[in-house]
Design an enzyme around this catalytic site. Structure first.
Site, PDB file in Angstrom:
ATOM      1  N   SER A  88       0.796  -1.234   0.000  1.00  0.00           N
ATOM      2  CA  SER A  88       0.000   0.000   0.000  1.00  0.00           C
ATOM      3  C   SER A  88       0.826   1.281   0.000  1.00  0.00           C
ATOM      4  O   SER A  88       0.269   2.353  -0.256  1.00  0.00           O
ATOM      5  CB  SER A  88      -0.930   0.036   1.203  1.00  0.00           C
ATOM      6  N   TYR A 109      -4.346   2.826   7.618  1.00  0.00           N
ATOM      7  CA  TYR A 109      -5.574   2.033   7.611  1.00  0.00           C
ATOM      8  C   TYR A 109      -6.552   2.569   8.655  1.00  0.00           C
ATOM      9  O   TYR A 109      -6.556   3.764   8.943  1.00  0.00           O
ATOM     10  CB  TYR A 109      -5.262   0.545   7.854  1.00  0.00           C
ATOM     11  N   VAL A 115       1.088  -3.823   3.629  1.00  0.00           N
ATOM     12  CA  VAL A 115       1.044  -5.163   4.220  1.00  0.00           C
ATOM     13  C   VAL A 115       2.314  -5.973   3.942  1.00  0.00           C
ATOM     14  O   VAL A 115       2.460  -7.075   4.454  1.00  0.00           O
ATOM     15  CB  VAL A 115      -0.213  -5.968   3.800  1.00  0.00           C
ATOM     16  N   LYS A 156       0.497   3.288  -2.955  1.00  0.00           N
ATOM     17  CA  LYS A 156      -0.685   4.146  -3.188  1.00  0.00           C
ATOM     18  C   LYS A 156      -0.258   5.616  -3.259  1.00  0.00           C
ATOM     19  O   LYS A 156      -0.864   6.424  -3.959  1.00  0.00           O
ATOM     20  CB  LYS A 156      -1.743   3.919  -2.103  1.00  0.00           C
TER      21      LYS A 156
HETATM   22  N1  GLU Z   1      -1.708  -5.254  -2.761  1.00  0.00           N
HETATM   23  C1  GLU Z   1      -2.460  -5.192  -1.554  1.00  0.00           C
HETATM   24  C2  GLU Z   1      -3.939  -5.317  -1.829  1.00  0.00           C
HETATM   25  O1  GLU Z   1      -4.405  -4.744  -2.773  1.00  0.00           O
HETATM   26  C3  GLU Z   1      -2.147  -3.914  -0.856  1.00  0.00           C
HETATM   27  C4  GLU Z   1      -2.743  -3.891   0.486  1.00  0.00           C
HETATM   28  C5  GLU Z   1      -1.991  -3.093   1.490  1.00  0.00           C
HETATM   29  O2  GLU Z   1      -0.758  -3.050   1.555  1.00  0.00           O
HETATM   30  O3  GLU Z   1      -2.703  -2.495   2.281  1.00  0.00           O
HETATM   31  O4  GLU Z   1      -4.646  -5.986  -1.147  1.00  0.00           O
END
Ligand code: GLU
Length: 304
Positions: free
Chosen positions: A61, A240, A258, A64
């Site tokens: 994430s 989160y 994650v 992002k």
């Molecule tokens: N690639 C993970 C997903 O889309 C990223 C989630 C994360 O790191 O929060 O579920």
């Protein structure tokens, strides 16, 4: 600063063994849960490190932020925020509920639905061209021209990412974006699978801390307004559904993934990154949170 991160390391390693590596992406379950790295980069561009600071892991994430920075550069603020909101959710990162009950537009770019929607803003002839734009942004911000994605993690996520597919199809059906869901997800999954180490993340944190200017060569890498947008979303939504508690206990704009990484940007002071793959129940690195708490309190870094 070196002694501070060494103290933070000694303090934090007591919690190694707590939490659990992510396993909903099967490839991530192979991570070594005893890994711990902590890095700080000051605004003179000097990085100090302790632990497995050169070991590569997937950004998950944290990408992002890179997706968002790339989209802001590609199509601008107004276009991006036509497809995504600006408000925190308090829901888990992969939640689908608000797409149905509150608004069809995903709540913010730091949850999966929001990041997938932002990915659709990035223009290109095909998935390769669009991912290449994200990869180039990552290379510049992380100071490594050879950033690549981990093919095993990418394949694992493509094979099992049905919840992300569900989010994307919900948004397609509400008209948030158009085009091929599989193409959008290829770009998104490759971005999540980009490999990084803790030192590189700490440098990126320092760029964000330094209003988008590289602390290494003084170049402007992120337009100042975009930098502010990113840092505010890190503060309100970066950790989160633990973003509120993290703001109180640590008080640093940060983003976790994650894969076990957390990247923080302390405005006008420093970048901080932590890597330890065992996660708490909200999906944040268990030891990463402890290390950030320690460093923030010892150096009095809270922005609040
Ligand atoms: N690639 C993970 C997903 O889309 C990223 C989630 C994360 O790191 O929060 O579920």
């Amino acid at each position: 600063m070196q002694h501070i991160i060494e103290e933070a390391y000694d303090y934090t390693k007591k919690w190694l063994g707590k939490g659990k590596a992510a396993d909903y992406i099967p490839e991530l379950a192979k991570a070594d849960v005893n890994d711990l790295a902590i890095c700080i980069t000051d605004l003179g561009g000097r990085t100090e490190s302790v632990g497995e600071s050169k070991k590569k892991f997937t950004m998950q994430s944290i990408s992002k932020l890179i997706i968002l920075i790339t989209a802001l550069k590609d199509v601008g603020f107004d276009e991006v925020f036509k497809r995504v909101g600006m408000e925190p959710t308090g829901d888990p990162f992969n939640s689908i509920i608000r797409l149905e009950t509150m608004t069809s537009k995903p709540m913010n770019p730091m949850i999966n639905a929001g990041a997938i929607s932002v990915t659709t803003c990035i223009k290109g002839e095909n998935a390769e061209e669009r991912f290449e734009k994200i990869r180039e942004t990552a290379s510049v911000l992380l100071g490594d021209p050879d950033i690549t994605y981990n093919k095993d993690v990418y394949k694992s996520e493509t094979a099992t990412g049905h919840r992300n597919r569900a989010l994307a199809y919900m948004m397609l059906s509400s008209g948030i974006f158009d085009g091929s869901v599989e193409e959008h997800l290829e770009v998104y999954f490759k971005a999540c699978s980009m490999m990084v180490n803790c030192e590189e993340l700490s440098l990126m944190g320092a760029v964000l801390a330094n209003d988008g200017v590289s602390p290494i060569n003084g170049k402007l890498l992120i337009e100042p307004f975009h930098n502010r947008v990113v840092r505010s979303l890190m503060t309100t939504c970066g950790m989160y559904d633990a973003s509120g508690e993290f703001a109180m206990r640590v008080g640093i704009p940060a983003k976790s993934g994650v894969g076990g990484g957390i990247m923080g940007a302390v405005p006008s002071r420093m970048g901080i990154a932590v890597y330890s793959p065992a996660l708490d129940e909200k999906g944040n690195s268990y030891c990463g949170i402890k290390a950030m708490e320690y460093i923030s309190s010892v150096l009095d870094l809270s922005i609040f």
